[in-house]
Design an enzyme around this catalytic site. Structure first.
Site, PDB file in Angstrom:
ATOM      1  N   PRO A 177       0.786  -1.231   0.000  1.00 13.17           N
ATOM      2  CA  PRO A 177       0.000   0.000   0.000  1.00 13.17           C
ATOM      3  C   PRO A 177       0.820   1.285   0.000  1.00 13.17           C
ATOM      4  O   PRO A 177       0.258   2.360  -0.131  1.00 13.17           O
ATOM      5  CB  PRO A 177      -0.789  -0.094   1.305  1.00 13.17           C
ATOM      6  CG  PRO A 177       0.032  -0.947   2.198  1.00 13.17           C
ATOM      7  CD  PRO A 177       0.831  -1.862   1.338  1.00 13.17           C
ATOM      8  N   CYS A 178       2.132   1.161   0.143  1.00 17.53           N
ATOM      9  CA  CYS A 178       2.972   2.363   0.174  1.00 17.53           C
ATOM     10  C   CYS A 178       2.763   3.146  -1.116  1.00 17.53           C
ATOM     11  O   CYS A 178       2.916   2.597  -2.195  1.00 17.53           O
ATOM     12  CB  CYS A 178       4.444   1.952   0.266  1.00 17.53           C
ATOM     13  SG  CYS A 178       5.252   2.662   1.694  1.00 17.53           S
ATOM     14  N   GLY A 179       2.423   4.386  -1.010  1.00 16.79           N
ATOM     15  CA  GLY A 179       2.266   5.173  -2.230  1.00 16.79           C
ATOM     16  C   GLY A 179       0.837   5.296  -2.692  1.00 16.79           C
ATOM     17  O   GLY A 179       0.534   6.150  -3.517  1.00 16.79           O
TER      18      GLY A 179
END
Lengths: 225, 339
Positions: A177-179
């Site tokens: 989920p980063c970003g």
């Protein structure tokens, strides 16, 4: 804490996720009839006997049958999905549908789960054969669009990772989920001229229009209206 | 400069007695168990180089796929060893008797671990998640140079607090602060790094603390911890990976009980005990619910092997007892609410 009608920072509250999830599932049912519908799985925690007042849960789409194709057209790298909706004619593109080399059908489950850490939805998926044996990432790679596979090679630990499902105590694959919040903000800016507000209802639809492509699931453009 | 409590945490270790699983014994007689001291903040796969020499002559031919179990429960290798011990042994067992397997990895239950790299990336991803929770983004971890990231991981692997303390400021993690810790830091000669960044004068800010809660729920009361039934499967444990959120306000101080109760709103606790304290923010909705049922009760909360007094200020707990990836792992034993 109220969910608000709009999202302006790319993130969702847990209530917002519930709202967005139902809206997404409803639109999918209407516009994406070649697929089975998503179902909402409430988090009724068995051991803690929790009954959450704000109903928390996740979206589930299961037993999607994937058949590999021999020839793939470069423009259309969607998964060739067969469904068991016998009444409807399946939309078949011009690639040839054959079973994969192992002569086995591959089934996929997809879950959209809310991450309270990142405040965004996260896509979890797993593949298995008809006997239920889980598919390894090497096998799954053959079913994924080629751009996802090359990204996998570059970022082995930060793109698709095998982690435990947050609620099911089993290994699943997860899209990092980063970003997410950043590109959701970008999507909001480009679609609406006044500020970068995105209605909560459309959050998951917009999110899935990007994320779904990683696993070869496309959504019809009508869903974005 | 690391304080006393953090040193104790890093030095904490659990004596393990590792038995080779009988199906992996290809020698006669079977080898005696290996005795290993496992750092609490470490991970089981990192012990393999110390354990394998004891057993290598007894193994059947073939490739290794190593995993551990405790009384038949496969151990999740990505949970710090100390947390596994606190959670699975209600009555602490010393040495802790574990079984090691070199074959038959249960890949339908456990995610794979094919070497130190897997453990390292699990650590780095947890660190990113923790930073995202504390700072609102994980750019400091992402921007850390490869060699700094390596060195940070090595310091954790080796239990080298000095090396870790030199490197962790590069992460620029905001300090976790409420009124208690602010007052405590005013009276101490050391300045709190990063405090001014988060402290916007006159504004109430929402702070988030990375917490991983492992909850075991028992239906009946018990006198001694020995009477607590054993865990058969991970389904007996509820894992909650969600941050504790609070508004930083003047005069507000949260206890460990407040934090746990806010993450488990059904366990508001014994009314007689909490009448004089801060109530969790879910108080109003609980009232509105109107249902009269006996509340659940927090019987035990263990952090770094310590049975915590629930009235301890939460900010102290976080700042002193968190793991190197900035997560606070809490093992909780609760008595379930009656229906």
């Amino acid at each position: 804490m109220n969910s608000g009608r709009e999202v302006s920072d790319g993130r969702l509250t847990v209530e917002g996720f519930s709202v967005a999830a139902r809206a997404f599932a409803d639109k999918w049912k209407i516009h994406n009839q070649s697929f089975p519908p998503w179902s909402w799985v409430p988090l009724i925690n068995r051991t803690l006997h929790l009954s959450n007042q704000q109903e928390e849960g996740y979206l589930s789409l299961e037993e999607i049958l994937i058949l590999s194709s021999l020839e793939e057209s470069p423009e259309d790298e969607s998964l060739n999905v067969a469904t068991d909706c016998l009444e409807k004619e399946e939309s078949v593109d011009h690639t040839i549908l054959v079973q994969n080399q192992e002569n086995e059908a591959h089934y996929y489950d997809f879950h959209i789960v809310y991450s309270s850490s990142y405040k965004v939805p996260v896509l979890y998926f797993r593949g298995y054969c008809s006997g239920g044996q889980p598919l390894s990432l090497d096998v799954i790679k053959k079913d994924l669009p080629s751009c996802s596979v090359s990204l996998l090679h570059e970022s082995k630990w930060t793109f698709i990772t095998q982690e435990e499902h947050p609620y099911l105590n089993r290994p699943w694959f997860k899209l990092h989920p980063c970003g997410t919040e950043d590109w959701i903000k970008l999507l909001s800016q480009s679609s609406i001229s006044t500020g970068c507000q995105m209605p909560v209802d459309l959050y998951l639809v917009s999110w899935f229009s990007v994320v779904g492509q990683v696993v070869g699931l496309r959504i019809p453009l009508e869903m974005l209206n | 400069m690391a304080n006393e409590a953090v040193k104790y945490v890093w030095e904490g270790a659990i004596p393990l007695q590792i038995h080779l699983h009988k199906s992996d014994v290809a020698s006669h007689p079977a080898p005696p168990p290996a005795l290993v001291l496992a750092p609490r903040i470490g991970y089981l796969p990192l012990l393999i180089p110390h354990i394998k020499p004891y057993f290598k002559d007894s193994l059947p031919p073939g490739e290794d796929s190593i995993w551990f179990d405790y009384k038949g429960v496969p151990l999740k290798w990505y949970i710090p060893t100390g947390v596994l011990f606190d959670l699975l042994c209600a009555e602490p067992e010393r040495p802790w008797n574990l079984t090691i397997h070199f074959r038959g990895y249960p890949s339908n239950i456990l995610i794979p671990c094919e070497g130190e790299d897997f453990v390292k990336w699990n650590f780095v991803n947890s660190l990113k998640e923790a930073q995202y929770i504390i700072n609102g983004n994980c750019k400091n971890v992402m921007n850390m140079s490869q060699s700094d990231q390596e060195d940070l991981w090595t310091s954790v692997m080796n239990g080298d607090l000095d090396a870790y303390t030199k490197l962790s400021p590069k992460l620029k993690m905001a300090t976790i602060e409420d009124d208690f810790s602010r007052k405590a830091s005013l009276s101490s000669p050391q300045s709190r790094q990063g405090a001014t960044e988060m402290d916007v004068a006159g504004q109430v800010k929402t702070a988030r603390v990375p917490v991983r809660l492992y909850v075991r729920s028992i239906n009946q009361d018990f006198e001694n911890l020995e009477d607590v039934p054993e865990i058969d499967t991970w389904d007996d444990i509820s894992y909650l990976n969600r941050p504790f959120e609070f508004l930083r306000e003047e005069g507000k101080c949260f206890t460990l009980r407040n934090a746990i109760e806010s993450l488990l709103p059904e366990f508001i606790g014994d009314k007689a005990q909490t009448s004089g304290e801060e109530r969790s923010k879910d108080d109003d909705t609980e009232e509105a619910d109107g249902l009269l049922r006996e509340m659940g009760e927090i019987k035990l909360a263990r952090i770094q092997g310590i049975e915590m007094k629930l009235e301890i200020p939460f900010s102290w707990v976080v700042n002193n007892l968190m793991n190197p990836e900035f997560y606070l792992h809490i093992s909780v034993l609760v008595k379930a609410p009656q229906r």
